[in-house]
Write a protein that holds these residues in place. Structure first.
Motif, short mmCIF file in Angstrom:
data_model
loop_
_atom_site.label_atom_id
_atom_site.label_comp_id
_atom_site.label_asym_id
_atom_site.label_seq_id
_atom_site.Cartn_x
_atom_site.Cartn_y
_atom_site.Cartn_z
N THR A 27 0.84 -1.20 0.00
CA THR A 27 0.00 0.00 0.00
C THR A 27 0.87 1.25 0.00
O THR A 27 2.05 1.21 0.37
CB THR A 27 -0.93 0.05 1.23
N MET A 28 0.26 2.35 -0.42
CA MET A 28 0.93 3.65 -0.38
C MET A 28 -0.12 4.73 -0.17
O MET A 28 -1.32 4.50 -0.38
CB MET A 28 1.71 3.92 -1.67
N ARG A 65 -4.69 5.57 2.01
CA ARG A 65 -3.82 4.52 1.49
C ARG A 65 -4.58 3.64 0.51
O ARG A 65 -5.77 3.35 0.69
CB ARG A 65 -3.24 3.68 2.63
N LYS A 85 4.26 1.22 -8.23
CA LYS A 85 4.21 2.45 -7.43
C LYS A 85 4.34 3.70 -8.28
O LYS A 85 3.67 4.71 -8.03
CB LYS A 85 5.32 2.40 -6.37
#
Length: 275
Positions: A5-6, A13, A19
Motif C-alpha cells: 500500500t501507499m 492509502r 508504485k
C-alpha cells in the motif's frame, strides 16, 4: 507476499501494483469530471478499464462514498489489486468484474505490460504507436516543468540533452517488456441485462484502443440508460469522428473533445458527452 500500500495525496492509502504509476494516474483520472460531467451521491458509475481502481476511489470520495460502482479490469494480475481496493469502500458499493468490455462475449489475447500496466491493450499492432506516444509525452513533460511531475522526468532533466535520448530508449525498453495474457470479454449490454441496471449516470472508458468496441457492445434498447460518457480515444482511422458521430446519433447533444497538455502531438484525446 501481500499487496503493498501507499498514501495518495489526500492521505488515504491504496493498494498498488506499480508504485510509479499511482501519482500519474491519480492526477490524470481527475480530468474525467469536467466539461459539464458531474457525479452526485447515489449515482451509478461504470468504470471500464479500471486498472487498480484509482478513478473509482476518487469519484467515491467526491460523493461521500455514496456511489454505486461497477468496475471492469481484464488483466488478472491487475484485477487482484482492483479487488483489494474495492474493499476500501463501504460494503457492496463497488462491484468488480474480471473482464473487459467489447462488442460481444469472447476470449481475447492482450499485450500486458507488467512494468507499465496502464498501457495493456487488446490491439497488439499498436506497439510502435504506443512507443511513439510515450516518447512524445516525455518530450512534452521535459519542455513543461511542473511541481507534480513524475520523479523520472525530474531526473532526466538533470542530464545533458545528448544523453537524454539514450536514457529514454533504455527506459522504454524496460517499460515495454510485454507478456501475452488471455482475457475474457463481455458486452456492456450483457452486464446491464444480467444485473438489471436501470441507469448509468457516468460511463467512463479508458481501454487503450478498444473504446469503439465497448460502445458497439451497447444494444439499441440500452442507450437511453446512459446519461454521460467520458472516453479516452486513440485517434486511429478517424476514431474521434466515428465515436462523436455515434454518440450524436444516440442522443448526446453536448460533446466536447480536448487533449490534455501531456498528450500534445499524440493521438490521444478525451471526449466528454452529455445527454
Amino acid at each position: 507476499m501481500g499487496i503493498p500500500t501507499m498514501a495518495l495525496p489526500n492521505g488515504k492509502r491504496v493498494y498498488y501494483l506499480r508504485k510509479q504509476e499511482v501519482p500519474v494516474v491519480y492526477g490524470q483520472v481527475q480530468q474525467y469530471v469536467r466539461n459539464g460531467i458531474e457525479l452526485h451521491p447515489s449515482d451509478m458509475l461504470f468504470d471500464v478499464g479500471a486498472n487498480i481502481g484509482l478513478f473509482s476511489l476518487w469519484a467515491a470520495e467526491q460523493c461521500q462514498n455514496d456511489l454505486q460502482i461497477y468496475a471492469f479490469e481484464p488483466i488478472p494480475e491487475v484485477f487482484q489489486v482492483l479487488k483489494r481496493n474495492a474493499q476500501l469502500l463501504p460494503q457492496n458499493r463497488m462491484k468488480v468484474f474480471e473482464c473487459g468490455l467489447a462488442q460481444a462475449s469472447k476470449s481475447v489475447v492482450f499485450d500486458y505490460y507488467p512494468n507499465l500496466t496502464i498501457l495493456s491493450t487488446a490491439y497488439s499492432d499498436s506497439w510502435e504507436q504506443t512507443r511513439s506516444t510515450i516518447r512524445q509525452t516525455i518530450a512534452t513533460s521535459l519542455a513543461n516543468p511542473s511541481d507534480d511531475e513524475p520523479a523520472d522526468i525530474t531526473l532526466l532533466r538533470r542530464f545533458p540533452s545528448f544523453l537524454r535520448s539514450l536514457l529514454v530508449n533504455f527506459k522504454l525498453n524496460q517499460l515495454l517488456r510485454v507478456k501475452s495474457v488471455r482475457c475474457q470479454m463481455r458486452s456492456l449490454s450483457d452486464i446491464i441485462r444480467d444485473h438489471d441496471v436501470q441507469q448509468i449516470d457516468l460511463l467512463k472508458i479508458d481501454v487503450e484502443g478498444s473504446e469503439l468496441d465497448v460502445l458497439l457492445g451497447i444494444e439499441l434498447q440500452d442507450w437511453h440508460k446512459i446519461q454521460q460518457i467520458v472516453v479516452e480515444i486513440h485517434n486511429r482511422a478517424q476514431r474521434v469522428d466515428q465515436i462523436a458521430t455515434l454518440l450524436k446519433q444516440q442522443g448526446f447533444s453536448k460533446i466536447t473533445i480536448e487533449q490534455e497538455p501531456m498528450f500534445q502531438n499524440t493521438e490521444v484525446f478525451n471526449l466528454y458527452a452529455i445527454r
